[in-house]
Write an enzyme that holds these catalytic residues in place. Structure first.
Site, mmCIF file in Angstrom:
data_model
loop_
_atom_site.group_PDB
_atom_site.id
_atom_site.type_symbol
_atom_site.label_atom_id
_atom_site.label_comp_id
_atom_site.label_asym_id
_atom_site.label_seq_id
_atom_site.Cartn_x
_atom_site.Cartn_y
_atom_site.Cartn_z
ATOM 1 N N HIS A 1 -10.874 -4.851 1.323
ATOM 2 C CA HIS A 1 -11.475 -4.611 2.555
ATOM 3 C C HIS A 1 -11.800 -3.056 2.594
ATOM 4 O O HIS A 1 -12.439 -2.649 3.967
ATOM 5 C CB HIS A 1 -9.476 -4.047 2.979
ATOM 6 C CG HIS A 1 -8.939 -2.571 2.449
ATOM 7 N ND1 HIS A 1 -8.714 -2.534 1.111
ATOM 8 C CD2 HIS A 1 -8.658 -1.086 3.230
ATOM 9 C CE1 HIS A 1 -8.767 -1.386 1.240
ATOM 10 N NE2 HIS A 1 -8.588 -0.590 1.692
ATOM 11 N N ASP A 2 -12.607 -2.675 1.863
ATOM 12 C CA ASP A 2 -13.161 -1.564 2.407
ATOM 13 C C ASP A 2 -15.176 -1.973 1.485
ATOM 14 O O ASP A 2 -15.648 -0.998 1.655
ATOM 15 C CB ASP A 2 -13.039 -0.220 1.298
ATOM 16 C CG ASP A 2 -11.787 0.068 1.824
ATOM 17 O OD1 ASP A 2 -11.635 0.730 3.193
ATOM 18 O OD2 ASP A 2 -11.097 0.905 0.989
ATOM 19 N N ASP B 1 0.706 -1.053 0.184
ATOM 20 C CA ASP B 1 0.137 -0.300 -0.220
ATOM 21 C C ASP B 1 0.958 1.318 0.223
ATOM 22 O O ASP B 1 1.908 0.489 0.875
ATOM 23 C CB ASP B 1 -0.994 -0.257 1.047
ATOM 24 C CG ASP B 1 -2.416 -0.437 0.998
ATOM 25 O OD1 ASP B 1 -2.736 0.458 0.093
ATOM 26 O OD2 ASP B 1 -2.815 -0.949 2.060
ATOM 27 N N GLU C 1 -6.368 3.361 -6.457
ATOM 28 C CA GLU C 1 -7.636 3.562 -6.451
ATOM 29 C C GLU C 1 -7.848 4.826 -6.611
ATOM 30 O O GLU C 1 -7.714 6.003 -6.138
ATOM 31 C CB GLU C 1 -7.293 3.384 -4.540
ATOM 32 C CG GLU C 1 -8.540 3.359 -3.648
ATOM 33 C CD GLU C 1 -9.149 3.470 -2.809
ATOM 34 O OE1 GLU C 1 -9.712 2.428 -2.072
ATOM 35 O OE2 GLU C 1 -8.197 4.236 -1.955
ATOM 36 N N ASP D 1 -3.620 4.265 -2.650
ATOM 37 C CA ASP D 1 -4.076 4.707 -1.715
ATOM 38 C C ASP D 1 -5.692 6.022 -2.266
ATOM 39 O O ASP D 1 -4.197 7.117 -1.928
ATOM 40 C CB ASP D 1 -4.154 4.382 -0.451
ATOM 41 C CG ASP D 1 -5.620 4.493 0.635
ATOM 42 O OD1 ASP D 1 -6.425 3.882 0.546
ATOM 43 O OD2 ASP D 1 -5.706 5.779 1.012
#
Length: 503
Positions: A275-276, A46, A202, A147
């Protein structure tokens, strides 16, 4: 996994160069990297550079005075009429501005108030970020998942007009800003292009044209991106906290838009879970019976993995892991849950406790963050001590050990899907065509090139359906059913069929 106060599950980073002690040490990471590479695996980390933790040394220095060296590493503004500089709302609810008495100014935080946004207009800050990226790439990592990377460039700081929704996302000013492509091209030139590294961004609030700009070969920015338009298809009046039933026609239209839009330029990332997001089998599938659970998990997998793009499998998705049966707010961990509960239930009183808990059970990010279910031993084999979140109580039935040597398991089905992608170039490179666009129950599309055609038929309902066409020209490559091919083909509840046109 970086050092973090864990306000937002580690996305509030206090030290970009260190592993959080609860996960181990840099030496542990070096060993992980070495062992992964020895097995032909790659490690993608990440990269969280839209914001840091408020405990990061840069921010601690930044807030000390207006002339501090690090002051301009963050976004500070004077208030307006004794209020925040703008009416922007945080993605986690509440104002996106936090007042700091020390210098009588506000700092911007698009997420938690403990996650101040970095100021990418500051060249020294950017160079410090690039230095950090090189540190990890020099260690041998194989790329970055970036991210909320399209939020690093902000536009003008003005008020957003009132909206009907309570969400004031202000993405017009905080997403895909005026310098975003300049920043990404600079990052690519100074860092990424110097390594054999993969990048996936993202990207929220993104158009097809913007996606092409981000991922085309000639722009030298990203390899691919995550976009989230399909993840909002079941959001209601108050976003994901008031979910509505899936509109399959709408989902198909969104899918077609991205498949066609990036078919010849740019590149798609294919995903249901991350994960979201809540667990897809609990969301678009059916967990009411063991058979529906297994069939709908396979159906959703096949529908996604035969599309054009790079498929992503989130931990436990290949086992059909489900949402957690939250009973109390105390079972939750996510800061987003608590902030929105406070706003929607306690302050605005637009939802009752029961309504909010229903939304949490359906949509909360915590659903995806429960411990991985390895086996049916204590704590699902994830840990020998009490883990940081409760294990889903269904781990006795849903776990990796029970599926790995079972040819009929969801896990085995995922392996077969991956094998098909390796066997047939048409699945990777072929064109896409959506069929039966207005049919509300079946998702049907074909992938084709000069030599081959693959047809995918998926039933998103718990009803048997009849779909008539000339099946005699096709053979079944993979299915969660054992159908008899004839002119009338009975498609079972949550049935999925991957067919290849005969030569």
């Amino acid at each position: 996994m970086y050092v973090s106060p864990q306000v937002d599950n580690g996305y509030d980073i206090a030290d970009y160069y260190q592993i959080d002690p609860m996960f181990g040490t840099i030496k542990d990471f070096d060993m992980l990297l070495e062992e992964a590479h020895s097995r032909g695996l790659k490690i993608v980390m990440d990269l969280v550079v839209n914001h840091t933790s408020d405990q990061h040394e840069w921010f601690q220095q930044s807030r000390l005075s207006t002339d501090n060296k690090y002051r301009d590493y963050y976004i500070w503004k004077k208030g307006k009429n004794n209020q925040e500089p703008t009416n922007w709302e945080s993605i986690f609810s509440g104002s996106a501005w936090e007042y700091d008495e020390l210098t009588d100014m506000y700092y911007l935080h698009l997420y938690s108030s403990k996650q101040p946004d970095l100021n990418w207009d500051n060249v020294d800050m950017r160079n410090d970020i690039y230095k950090m990226m090189k540190f990890w790439l020099d260690k041998g990592i194989d790329g970055f998942r970036m991210d909320v990377i399209n939020k690093i460039s902000k536009a003008e700081y003005v008020d957003v007009l009132p909206q009907t929704s309570h969400y004031m996302r202000c993405s017009k000013y905080t997403s895909n800003g005026p310098r975003i492509h300049e920043f990404l091209q600079e990052m690519n030139k100074k860092v990424i292009s110097q390594y054999d590294a993969m990048t996936v961004g993202e990207i929220t609030a993104c158009s097809i044209e913007q996606a092409i700009q981000y991922t085309s070969d000639y722009t030298h920015e990203l390899n691919m991106l995550f976009q989230f338009e399909h993840n909002d298809v079941d959001s209601g009046q108050y976003g994901k906290w008031t979910p509505i039933p899936l509109d399959l026609v709408k989902l198909k239209r969104i899918t077609e838009k991205w498949q066609i839009g990036l078919m010849h330029e740019g590149w798609n990332s294919l995903f249901w879970d991350n994960h979201d997001q809540p667990r897809i089998v609990s969301r678009f599938g059916n967990t009411s019976t063991p058979q529906y659970w297994k069939d709908s998990a396979k159906m959703l997998a096949a529908t996604l993995h035969m599309m054009k793009g790079t498929p992503y499998i989130y931990q436990g998705e290949e086992l059909g892991m489900t949402n957690y049966p939250f009973q109390d707010l105390e079972d939750c961990v996510d800061v987003e849950v608590f902030n929105n509960y406070k706003m929607l239930v306690l302050e605005k009183k637009v939802l009752t406790h029961e309504q909010m808990m229903k939304g949490i059970c359906y949509s909360s990010r915590d659903n995806a963050r429960t411990p991985m279910q390895w086996d049916n031993s204590i704590y699902a084999g994830f840990s020998k001590t009490t883990p940081w979140m409760n294990v889903n109580p269904n781990y006795h039935d849903i776990n990796a050990l029970s599926q790995m040597n079972n040819n009929d398991s969801i896990y085995s089905f995922y392996q077969k899907l991956i094998q098909l992608r390796h066997e047939y170039d048409v699945i990777v490179y072929g064109d896409f065509e959506l069929l039966e666009k207005e049919y509300p129950h079946l998702f049907i599309y074909r992938r084709y090139d000069d030599k081959n055609e693959i047809l995918v038929i998926s039933n998103f309902t718990n009803q048997e359906l009849i779909y008539e066409f000339n099946y005699e020209n096709y053979e079944i490559l993979l299915s969660n059913d054992k159908p008899v091919i004839s002119k009338t083909f009975c498609i079972k509840a949550y049935g999925t069929y991957i067919l290849k046109r005969k030569s």
